[in-house]
Design an enzyme around this catalytic site. Structure first.
Site, PDB file in Angstrom:
ATOM      1  N   VAL A   1      -5.673   1.115   4.050  1.00  0.00           N
ATOM      2  CA  VAL A   1      -6.192  -0.251   4.063  1.00  0.00           C
ATOM      3  C   VAL A   1      -6.457  -0.675   2.622  1.00  0.00           C
ATOM      4  CG1 VAL A   1      -8.115  -1.693   4.835  1.00  0.00           C
ATOM      5  CG2 VAL A   1      -7.237   0.122   6.317  1.00  0.00           C
ATOM      6  N   CYS A   2      -5.945  -1.837   2.241  1.00  0.00           N
ATOM      7  CA  CYS A   2      -6.181  -2.352   0.888  1.00  0.00           C
ATOM      8  C   CYS A   2      -7.670  -2.620   0.687  1.00  0.00           C
ATOM      9  CB  CYS A   2      -5.388  -3.638   0.672  1.00  0.00           C
ATOM     10  SG  CYS A   2      -5.704  -4.398  -0.937  1.00  0.00           S
ATOM     11  N   VAL A   3      -8.234  -2.056  -0.356  1.00  0.00           N
ATOM     12  CA  VAL A   3      -9.665  -2.178  -0.607  1.00  0.00           C
ATOM     13  C   VAL A   3     -10.069  -3.625  -0.861  1.00  0.00           C
ATOM     14  CG1 VAL A   3      -9.468  -1.611  -3.079  1.00  0.00           C
ATOM     15  CG2 VAL A   3     -11.636  -1.244  -1.886  1.00  0.00           C
TER      16      VAL A   3
END
Length: 119
Positions: free
Chosen positions: A77-79
């Site tokens: 998941v992209c931070v």
């Protein structure tokens, strides 16, 4: 063939997440490898532990979790996109991990194909 998957849409407002999941299942069934699934933009909502779909509806998050567990698929998941949408380590579903865009770049380098689902 080794695939990297980019999911840009949430689980219940667009077909992209379901299509990505079905693509991954079909690819694995045909003997291909899914190197990584990267969730970006609204796609990060696939990774929340807070969702409570009705019992007669599909549970997209659990589908991803099962796929990852059974096939050793890396779910990232992209931070930055996650933080914008309230996804943090405290409400991240098991089997997903939070990291940066470098993980998407790495997936594109190591995979034979990067397949994108959603706008």
């Amino acid at each position: 063939m080794k695939f990297a998957i980019l999911v840009n849409e949430g689980p219940y407002n667009h077909q992209a997440a379901d299509s990505a999941f079905q693509f991954c299942k079909a690819a694995i069934d045909k003997g291909h490898e899914i190197f990584r699934v990267f969730f970006y933009y609204d796609g990060v909502n696939n990774a929340t532990s807070l969702g409570q779909p009705p019992s007669d509806d599909r549970n997209v998050t659990k589908n991803w979790q099962k796929l990852a567990e059974e096939n050793k698929v890396d779910l990232v998941v992209c931070v930055a996109a996650g933080l914008r949408r309230g996804i943090t380590e405290s409400n991240l579903a098991q089997g997903f991990r939070i990291s940066g865009l470098g993980q998407l770049i790495e997936a594109g380098i190591h995979a034979d194909r990067l397949v994108t689902f959603g706008d």
